[in-house]
Structure formats: structure tokens, C-alpha cells
Design a protein around this motif. Structure first.
Motif, PDB file in Angstrom:
ATOM      1  N   ASP A 122       0.823  -1.211   0.000  1.00 34.34           N
ATOM      2  CA  ASP A 122       0.000   0.000   0.000  1.00 34.34           C
ATOM      3  C   ASP A 122       0.856   1.259   0.000  1.00 34.34           C
ATOM      4  OD1 ASP A 122      -2.598  -1.389   0.390  1.00 34.34           O
ATOM      5  OD2 ASP A 122      -1.728  -1.910   2.329  1.00 34.34           O
ATOM      6  N   ALA A 123       2.052   1.169   0.565  1.00 35.35           N
ATOM      7  CA  ALA A 123       2.941   2.325   0.639  1.00 35.35           C
ATOM      8  C   ALA A 123       4.383   1.858   0.568  1.00 35.35           C
ATOM      9  CB  ALA A 123       2.706   3.112   1.927  1.00 35.35           C
ATOM     10  N   VAL A 124       5.207   2.655  -0.088  1.00 39.67           N
ATOM     11  CA  VAL A 124       6.653   2.441  -0.132  1.00 39.67           C
ATOM     12  C   VAL A 124       7.309   3.709   0.402  1.00 39.67           C
ATOM     13  CG1 VAL A 124       8.672   2.074  -1.600  1.00 39.67           C
ATOM     14  CG2 VAL A 124       6.546   0.834  -2.072  1.00 39.67           C
ATOM     15  N   VAL A 125       8.303   3.528   1.258  1.00 38.55           N
ATOM     16  CA  VAL A 125       8.962   4.646   1.935  1.00 38.55           C
ATOM     17  C   VAL A 125      10.469   4.542   1.728  1.00 38.55           C
ATOM     18  CG1 VAL A 125       9.324   5.797   4.152  1.00 38.55           C
ATOM     19  CG2 VAL A 125       7.140   4.661   3.688  1.00 38.55           C
ATOM     20  N   CYS A 126      11.105   5.674   1.492  1.00 34.50           N
ATOM     21  CA  CYS A 126      12.567   5.675   1.340  1.00 34.50           C
ATOM     22  C   CYS A 126      13.119   7.001   1.835  1.00 34.50           C
ATOM     23  CB  CYS A 126      12.947   5.448  -0.116  1.00 34.50           C
ATOM     24  SG  CYS A 126      14.723   5.424  -0.416  1.00 34.50           S
ATOM     25  N   GLN A 127      13.910   6.963   2.892  1.00 31.63           N
ATOM     26  CA  GLN A 127      14.512   8.191   3.435  1.00 31.63           C
ATOM     27  C   GLN A 127      15.962   8.315   2.989  1.00 31.63           C
ATOM     28  OE1 GLN A 127      13.679  10.536   6.896  1.00 31.63           O
ATOM     29  NE2 GLN A 127      15.382   9.587   7.984  1.00 31.63           N
ATOM     30  N   PHE A 128      16.256   9.390   2.263  1.00 34.43           N
ATOM     31  CA  PHE A 128      17.629   9.744   1.853  1.00 34.43           C
ATOM     32  C   PHE A 128      18.340   8.591   1.148  1.00 34.43           C
ATOM     33  CE2 PHE A 128      17.034  12.548   5.721  1.00 34.43           C
ATOM     34  CZ  PHE A 128      16.724  13.685   4.965  1.00 34.43           C
ATOM     35  N   GLY A 129      17.634   7.935   0.235  1.00 30.47           N
ATOM     36  CA  GLY A 129      18.243   6.850  -0.515  1.00 30.47           C
ATOM     37  C   GLY A 129      18.400   7.122  -1.995  1.00 30.47           C
ATOM     38  N   LEU A 130      17.504   7.926  -2.575  1.00 22.31           N
ATOM     39  CA  LEU A 130      17.490   8.115  -4.029  1.00 22.31           C
ATOM     40  C   LEU A 130      18.834   8.586  -4.556  1.00 22.31           C
ATOM     41  CD1 LEU A 130      15.610   8.188  -6.593  1.00 22.31           C
ATOM     42  CD2 LEU A 130      15.413  10.648  -6.158  1.00 22.31           C
ATOM     43  N   MET A 131      19.524   9.423  -3.820  1.00 19.22           N
ATOM     44  CA  MET A 131      20.789   9.992  -4.291  1.00 19.22           C
ATOM     45  C   MET A 131      21.825   8.913  -4.576  1.00 19.22           C
ATOM     46  SD  MET A 131      19.257  11.562  -1.513  1.00 19.22           S
ATOM     47  CE  MET A 131      20.341  11.512  -0.111  1.00 19.22           C
ATOM     48  N   PHE A 132      21.660   7.746  -3.943  1.00 18.72           N
ATOM     49  CA  PHE A 132      22.651   6.687  -4.049  1.00 18.72           C
ATOM     50  C   PHE A 132      22.311   5.628  -5.091  1.00 18.72           C
ATOM     51  CE2 PHE A 132      23.559   8.703  -0.149  1.00 18.72           C
ATOM     52  CZ  PHE A 132      24.926   8.549   0.050  1.00 18.72           C
ATOM     53  N   PHE A 133      21.115   5.694  -5.658  1.00 19.68           N
ATOM     54  CA  PHE A 133      20.737   4.686  -6.634  1.00 19.68           C
ATOM     55  C   PHE A 133      21.426   4.985  -7.962  1.00 19.68           C
ATOM     56  CE2 PHE A 133      16.424   4.566  -4.270  1.00 19.68           C
ATOM     57  CZ  PHE A 133      17.007   3.829  -3.245  1.00 19.68           C
ATOM     58  N   PRO A 134      22.179   4.054  -8.513  1.00 24.49           N
ATOM     59  CA  PRO A 134      22.904   4.325  -9.761  1.00 24.49           C
ATOM     60  C   PRO A 134      21.984   4.521 -10.955  1.00 24.49           C
ATOM     61  CG  PRO A 134      23.125   2.039  -9.145  1.00 24.49           C
ATOM     62  CD  PRO A 134      22.481   2.721  -7.975  1.00 24.49           C
ATOM     63  N   ASP A 135      20.789   3.922 -10.905  1.00 14.97           N
ATOM     64  CA  ASP A 135      19.796   4.126 -11.961  1.00 14.97           C
ATOM     65  C   ASP A 135      18.507   4.569 -11.271  1.00 14.97           C
ATOM     66  OD1 ASP A 135      17.912   4.022 -13.989  1.00 14.97           O
ATOM     67  OD2 ASP A 135      18.766   2.226 -14.919  1.00 14.97           O
ATOM     68  N   LYS A 136      18.355   5.867 -11.129  1.00 14.79           N
ATOM     69  CA  LYS A 136      17.220   6.399 -10.378  1.00 14.79           C
ATOM     70  C   LYS A 136      15.888   6.115 -11.069  1.00 14.79           C
ATOM     71  CE  LYS A 136      20.156   9.909  -8.321  1.00 14.79           C
ATOM     72  NZ  LYS A 136      21.369   9.128  -8.699  1.00 14.79           N
ATOM     73  N   ALA A 139      14.889   2.641 -10.254  1.00 15.89           N
ATOM     74  CA  ALA A 139      14.431   2.537  -8.866  1.00 15.89           C
ATOM     75  C   ALA A 139      13.000   3.052  -8.717  1.00 15.89           C
ATOM     76  CB  ALA A 139      15.374   3.317  -7.953  1.00 15.89           C
ATOM     77  N   LEU A 140      12.666   4.126  -9.419  1.00 15.97           N
ATOM     78  CA  LEU A 140      11.299   4.641  -9.367  1.00 15.97           C
ATOM     79  C   LEU A 140      10.322   3.648  -9.992  1.00 15.97           C
ATOM     80  CD1 LEU A 140      11.848   8.405 -10.291  1.00 15.97           C
ATOM     81  CD2 LEU A 140      11.482   7.420  -8.025  1.00 15.97           C
ATOM     82  N   ARG A 141      10.734   3.031 -11.086  1.00 16.57           N
ATOM     83  CA  ARG A 141       9.852   2.045 -11.725  1.00 16.57           C
ATOM     84  C   ARG A 141       9.625   0.843 -10.814  1.00 16.57           C
ATOM     85  NH1 ARG A 141      13.041   3.451 -16.302  1.00 16.57           N
ATOM     86  NH2 ARG A 141      14.291   1.555 -16.059  1.00 16.57           N
ATOM     87  N   GLU A 142      10.664   0.425 -10.100  1.00 16.11           N
ATOM     88  CA  GLU A 142      10.515  -0.697  -9.180  1.00 16.11           C
ATOM     89  C   GLU A 142       9.580  -0.354  -8.029  1.00 16.11           C
ATOM     90  OE1 GLU A 142      12.133  -4.293  -8.611  1.00 16.11           O
ATOM     91  OE2 GLU A 142      11.116  -3.668 -10.453  1.00 16.11           O
ATOM     92  N   ALA A 143       9.710   0.867  -7.507  1.00 14.23           N
ATOM     93  CA  ALA A 143       8.812   1.279  -6.441  1.00 14.23           C
ATOM     94  C   ALA A 143       7.363   1.261  -6.925  1.00 14.23           C
ATOM     95  CB  ALA A 143       9.190   2.679  -5.943  1.00 14.23           C
ATOM     96  N   ARG A 144       7.134   1.730  -8.132  1.00 18.19           N
ATOM     97  CA  ARG A 144       5.781   1.707  -8.683  1.00 18.19           C
ATOM     98  C   ARG A 144       5.299   0.274  -8.890  1.00 18.19           C
ATOM     99  NH1 ARG A 144       2.977   0.889 -13.231  1.00 18.19           N
ATOM    100  NH2 ARG A 144       1.112   2.193 -13.592  1.00 18.19           N
ATOM    101  N   ARG A 145       6.167  -0.583  -9.384  1.00 15.82           N
ATOM    102  CA  ARG A 145       5.771  -1.965  -9.676  1.00 15.82           C
ATOM    103  C   ARG A 145       5.228  -2.670  -8.445  1.00 15.82           C
ATOM    104  NH1 ARG A 145       7.722  -6.830  -8.845  1.00 15.82           N
ATOM    105  NH2 ARG A 145       9.728  -6.104  -8.016  1.00 15.82           N
ATOM    106  N   VAL A 146       5.862  -2.457  -7.291  1.00 13.46           N
ATOM    107  CA  VAL A 146       5.451  -3.202  -6.095  1.00 13.46           C
ATOM    108  C   VAL A 146       4.308  -2.517  -5.351  1.00 13.46           C
ATOM    109  CG1 VAL A 146       7.756  -4.200  -5.853  1.00 13.46           C
ATOM    110  CG2 VAL A 146       7.171  -2.119  -4.574  1.00 13.46           C
ATOM    111  N   LEU A 147       3.902  -1.348  -5.811  1.00 17.39           N
ATOM    112  CA  LEU A 147       2.783  -0.656  -5.181  1.00 17.39           C
ATOM    113  C   LEU A 147       1.446  -1.139  -5.745  1.00 17.39           C
ATOM    114  CD1 LEU A 147       3.939   3.068  -4.927  1.00 17.39           C
ATOM    115  CD2 LEU A 147       3.129   1.655  -3.018  1.00 17.39           C
ATOM    116  N   LYS A 148       0.459  -1.207  -4.898  1.00 16.30           N
ATOM    117  CA  LYS A 148      -0.905  -1.462  -5.349  1.00 16.30           C
ATOM    118  C   LYS A 148      -1.438  -0.229  -6.074  1.00 16.30           C
ATOM    119  CE  LYS A 148      -1.796  -4.445  -1.351  1.00 16.30           C
ATOM    120  NZ  LYS A 148      -2.572  -4.629  -0.100  1.00 16.30           N
TER     121      LYS A 148
END
Length: 282
Positions: A122-136, A139-148
Motif C-alpha cells: 500500500d505504501a513504499v517509503v525511502c529516506q535519503f536513498g534516491l541519491m545513491f541509486f545508480p539508476d534512479k 528505482a522509481l519504476r521498481e517502487a511503482r511496480r510493487v505498489l498497489k
């Protein structure tokens, strides 16, 4: 300054992977940095997540469980919470903050390839992580994929170093002490301060109803030496300093503490600023 989640990052030969938090780093990260720069923002993002009473919540780049603890306290007792991070040593520190009977699961996972089914949370949370993802974008697509459908993604990033004096001072000290080859770690946590590129990336990934909040904070630092030790020993900066061999990490700590006190007095009243994004899966 940063979460510890990432993968596939190509580091300079003299600079350790900025996403690798191992050895004593997790302990210093949690004790030295957590109370000063992470706790308040953790409480804020946990409160915002809990407003709509989600039942299944995923945390990405959970680190030492600072947000995880706030989430568990804010969510309904029946809610299920899963905390993930790329670095097992960080999660080991996080586990110690929870009783065995608390509904929290921990799993080592890469934000770019999440080991969960489609539409699981139902919700995905990430604090101060995006800056470190080599393919941002990935990472956004993956967060969307696992969300309802209509699930929410909440994440924050640090604003520019000019709004975060601890970053500006840290960068200045390492550049002064290593004029020919300054360690690069401190640039990464402050590499995503522009709102529009992130907003456009969220839209491209399939999110809508995007809300952006700029969140200034002021924190009183009673022990600038302990905080400065966290700034050096609580992330891969310490490995980058040791790799150069010219200046001891303790010398960098002392220089940072002196600069903090000189600029902000005693106790140090430290301003900081983050940017929070909330987006809905379409």
C-alpha cells in the motif's frame, strides 16, 4: 547524510563505493548521525505514511532502522512492515531496535531489483536513498511496480549543501585537508536538490498526484565532536580518507567540530533542509 542503498556504482580507484556501509560504519552512522540529522525527518515521513492507515508497507534503504522504528510506532498494530537494505550490517543494527513480537520483517534487497511481487504494498517509503541509486529511473519504476493501484511512494532527499551547513563544512574541510585529491563521498548525498528533474522522472515512471514539500529544520547539537565523528566514521568517507593515507580521520573530525563551533557557537544550533516527495501509483 545518506542512506546506504545502491548497487552497480563505479567508484574511483581511491574512493570506496559510497553505497557500502560495513565494518564499524553502521554503529557510528546510527549513534553519531541518527539523533542529529535523521530522527526528525524520520518522524515526519512516518507520520505522513501512517495518515492513510496502510496495511502493507515497504521501506527501501532502511539502513539502521531509524525510519523503521518510527514507522512501526506510527502504523496501526495490524499493519505489516518490511524493511530492506542492500547492506546486511546496517540491517543487523536495525534488528536490535525491535522485539521479536513486533511485526517487522527485514530483508537484504537491491532497490533496483526488489524481490517482491507486483502490487504487493500500500505504501513504499525511502529516506535519503534516491541519491545513491545508480539508476534512479529504474528505482522509481521498481517502487511503482510493487505498489498497489493508488498506493503511495514517499521519499525524501537532501536539499543543496548551501542549505545544509554540515555538508558545506564537511566538503570544505576535506577539500582543505586534501587539496590535490579530496575524498568525494560527501558530494553524493547532496546530488539531487533539483525538484523538477525528480518530478519529471516520477511522471515518466507512472506516478501522479505528486506533492513536494521543502522541510527546513533546526537542531541543537550538544556534542559537535560526536556529531563530527559520525560525519567522518559513519559513512564511506572514512574509507576514502584512509585510502589516501595523508591525514588521519581523527584530524578531519577535529577540523569539522572546530568549524561547526566557530560558525554556530556552543551549543551548535544547526540548520538543515530536506525535500519530501509524495506520489501516487497510477
Amino acid at each position: 547524510m545518506a542512506s546506504d542503498q545502491a548497487s552497480g556504482y563505479t567508484a574511483d580507484m581511491r574512493d570506496s563505493d559510497p553505497a557500502r556501509f560495513a565494518g564499524d560504519i553502521p554503529r557510528h552512522y546510527d549513534a553519531g548521525l541518527g539523533p542529529v540529522i535523521f530522527e526528525d525527518y524520520a518522524a515526519d515521513i512516518a507520520r505522513r505514511t501512517a495518515i492513510r492507515a496502510p496495511h502493507d508497507v515497504l521501506e527501501i534503504a532502511a539502513g539502521t532502522g531509524i525510519v523503521t522504528r518510527k514507522l512501526r510506532d506510527a502504523l496501526l498494530p495490524a499493519a505489516r512492515l518490511t524493511a530492506t537494505d542492500l547492506n546486511a550490517p546496517m540491517l543487523e543494527v536495525a534488528r536490535q531496535k525491535f522485539r521479536a513480537d513486533e511485526a517487522v520483517g527485514f530483508e537484504v534487497a537491491d532497490a533496483l531489483v526488489l524481490p517482491f511481487a507486483d502490487r504487493a504494498f500500500d505504501a513504499v517509503v525511502c529516506q535519503f536513498g534516491l541519491m545513491f541509486f545508480p539508476d534512479k529511473d529504474a528505482a522509481l519504476r521498481e517502487a511503482r511496480r510493487v505498489l498497489k493501484p493508488h498506493g503511495r511512494y514517499l521519499f525524501n532527499v537532501w536539499d543543496a549543501a548551501r542549505y545544509n551547513p554540515f555538508a558545506r563544512i564537511g566538503l570544505g574541510v576535506v577539500e582543505r585537508l586534501f587539496p590535490d585529491d579530496p575524498p568525494k563521498f560527501l558530494k553524493t548525498p547532496f546530488s539531487c536538490p533539483e525538484i523538477d528533474p525528480i518530478k519529471e522522472a516520477l511522471i515518466a515512471a507512472g506516478f501522479s498526484h505528486i506533492v513536494v514539500s521543502v522541510l527546513p529544520r533546526m537542531h541543537e547539537v550538544a556534542d559537535p565532536m560526536a556529531f563530527s565523528k559520525g560525519l567522518v566514521f559513519g559513512n564511506p568517507l572514512v574509507d576514502q580518507i584512509r585510502a589516501r593515507g595523508d591525514v588521519a580521520p581523527e584530524t578531519v573530525v577535529e577540523a569539522m567540530a572546530a568549524q561547526l563551533t566557530e560558525e554556530f557557537g556552543t551549543p551548535v544550533k544547526l540548520p538543515m533542509q530536506a525535500i519530501l516527495f509524495e506520489a501516487v501509483r497510477t
